[in-house]
Design an enzyme around this catalytic site. Sequence first.
Site, mmCIF file in Angstrom:
data_model
loop_
_atom_site.group_PDB
_atom_site.id
_atom_site.type_symbol
_atom_site.label_atom_id
_atom_site.label_comp_id
_atom_site.label_asym_id
_atom_site.label_seq_id
_atom_site.Cartn_x
_atom_site.Cartn_y
_atom_site.Cartn_z
ATOM 1 N N LYS A 1 -3.588 -11.593 -8.110
ATOM 2 C CA LYS A 1 -4.898 -11.927 -7.541
ATOM 3 C C LYS A 1 -5.998 -10.997 -8.038
ATOM 4 C CE LYS A 1 -5.115 -9.176 -3.423
ATOM 5 N NZ LYS A 1 -5.881 -8.924 -2.258
ATOM 6 N N LYS B 1 0.844 -1.208 0.000
ATOM 7 C CA LYS B 1 0.000 0.000 0.000
ATOM 8 C C LYS B 1 0.871 1.246 0.000
ATOM 9 C CE LYS B 1 -4.305 -1.418 0.047
ATOM 10 N NZ LYS B 1 -4.918 -2.255 1.051
ATOM 11 N N LYS C 1 -10.230 -5.430 -6.137
ATOM 12 C CA LYS C 1 -11.070 -4.307 -6.554
ATOM 13 C C LYS C 1 -10.261 -3.162 -7.121
ATOM 14 C CE LYS C 1 -12.794 -4.991 -2.164
ATOM 15 N NZ LYS C 1 -13.840 -5.427 -1.266
HETATM 16 P P1 TYM Z 1 -10.788 -7.517 1.718
HETATM 17 O O1 TYM Z 1 -11.936 -6.600 1.876
HETATM 18 O O2 TYM Z 1 -9.653 -7.095 0.849
HETATM 19 O O3 TYM Z 1 -11.272 -8.911 1.187
HETATM 20 C C1 TYM Z 1 -12.328 -9.590 1.837
HETATM 21 C C2 TYM Z 1 -12.103 -11.075 1.844
HETATM 22 O O4 TYM Z 1 -11.953 -11.544 0.515
HETATM 23 C C3 TYM Z 1 -10.742 -12.275 0.386
HETATM 24 N N1 TYM Z 1 -10.176 -12.053 -0.953
HETATM 25 C C4 TYM Z 1 -9.722 -13.046 -1.723
HETATM 26 N N2 TYM Z 1 -9.645 -14.364 -1.532
HETATM 27 C C5 TYM Z 1 -9.143 -15.110 -2.533
HETATM 28 N N3 TYM Z 1 -8.715 -14.588 -3.727
HETATM 29 C C6 TYM Z 1 -8.780 -13.258 -3.953
HETATM 30 N N4 TYM Z 1 -8.380 -12.764 -5.122
HETATM 31 C C7 TYM Z 1 -9.285 -12.415 -2.931
HETATM 32 N N5 TYM Z 1 -9.487 -11.071 -2.815
HETATM 33 C C8 TYM Z 1 -10.025 -10.879 -1.585
HETATM 34 C C9 TYM Z 1 -9.825 -11.735 1.454
HETATM 35 O O5 TYM Z 1 -8.834 -12.664 1.800
HETATM 36 C C10 TYM Z 1 -10.809 -11.484 2.570
HETATM 37 O O6 TYM Z 1 -11.045 -12.659 3.286
HETATM 38 N N6 TYM Z 1 -8.337 -6.967 5.972
HETATM 39 C C11 TYM Z 1 -9.483 -7.579 5.378
HETATM 40 C C12 TYM Z 1 -10.796 -7.178 6.015
HETATM 41 C C13 TYM Z 1 -10.805 -7.381 7.486
HETATM 42 C C14 TYM Z 1 -10.848 -8.624 8.177
HETATM 43 C C15 TYM Z 1 -10.831 -8.305 9.559
HETATM 44 C C16 TYM Z 1 -10.895 -9.953 7.756
HETATM 45 C C17 TYM Z 1 -10.774 -6.399 8.412
HETATM 46 N N7 TYM Z 1 -10.800 -6.953 9.672
HETATM 47 C C18 TYM Z 1 -10.871 -9.310 10.549
HETATM 48 C C19 TYM Z 1 -10.921 -10.944 8.738
HETATM 49 C C20 TYM Z 1 -10.920 -10.628 10.106
HETATM 50 C C21 TYM Z 1 -9.512 -7.166 3.935
HETATM 51 O O7 TYM Z 1 -8.994 -6.150 3.549
HETATM 52 O O8 TYM Z 1 -10.243 -7.968 3.141
#
Ligand code: TYM
Length: 332
Positions: free
Chosen positions: A195, A112, A198
């Site tokens: 991967k 980031k 968004k």
């Molecule tokens: P975020 O919002 O980027 O993504 C949400 C969830 O989707 C999964 N994900 C993927 N899995 C497989 N392949 C991909 N290409 C892919 N893109 C996204 C992410 O692994 C995630 O599970 N930090 C987290 C949000 C968060 C969170 C938490 C998660 C905040 N607090 C506490 C678990 C527990 C995030 O940015 O996910």
Amino acid sequence: MKNKIVSGIRPTGNLHLGNYFGALKNFLRLQEESDCYFFIADYHSLTTHPTPENLQGNVKQVLAEFIACGMDPDKACIYVQSDVPETIELYLFFNMNAYLGELQRVTTFKDKARKQPDNVNAGLLTYPTLMAADILIHRASKVPVGKDQEQNLEMTRTFAKRFNHMYNTEYFPEPVAYNFGEELVKVPGLDGSGKMGKSEGFGNAIFLIDDEATIKKKIMKAKTDSGPTEKNSTPPDYIQNLFALMNIVSKEETVKFFKDAFADCNIRYGDMKKQLAEDMNEFIAPTRDKILSISSNDELLSKIAKQGRDKARESAQQTIREVRDIIGFKSI
Ligand code: TYM
């Protein structure tokens, strides 16, 4: 104590196939058997400074998408992170024992910081402590996430262990990143680079809201080449990515047909992409239709958010009471 499950998704846009296969699919199974807390991580999304209109709109949209996918507010606690401010108190406590060096070494922070050099804010740096607070505020032991979140979970365990050690207690569990009995998932994007995400630009991600024409356009644009020239060769990354997407939405015999064609050097990528687009649309269509009908139902969404907030706060308040006591905040 019953096994608790927590996970969250940032409301920074529509949900895509990576979110679905990395996280949501697990949520749907887990809600049937465990004590689940699934939240919309709107505090986390502030690291990129959304406008108030975008923030609220995105939270509503993601909630609608959760429900359209089959998340059930009567089985799982579905809530908005900022409705549970106790999380922030725990975040503060964890920050007191989180060190600059270890936070700077987190890969997602480094990525980031490289991508947005003008906005390397403290929220980005302390993203893993807020995540630890999200998980440990319910004292969860399993966290269904995709592979990209593995390091953040490692940090959560570090903060849990450090707290336990410091206060000579076993209060917090050491949660693990979890996928239903299998390896953590990484869904590839369509641009051949890595991967699905968004923020990777139009065309890389397939969203659960994408219509048939959009899905087709994105898939037909995916990178290919003139095809293999040597029998039984290993496909290049961008072709492996297409096979990986096919694996998750197409029938086994379809994947086999194109794999055999690749091995025999007579694959036609145009046909493969057309088939993938068709299967993708078939997979997404029922969810897409539900999203469209739910996202305008403000009354339903607000009822679900309230129901989730009440349950999540009850659990969070109990943890904060106990943590305050352990730390030594007692009334005088
Ligand atoms: P975020 O919002 O980027 O993504 C949400 C969830 O989707 C999964 N994900 C993927 N899995 C497989 N392949 C991909 N290409 C892919 N893109 C996204 C992410 O692994 C995630 O599970 N930090 C987290 C949000 C968060 C969170 C938490 C998660 C905040 N607090 C506490 C678990 C527990 C995030 O940015 O996910």
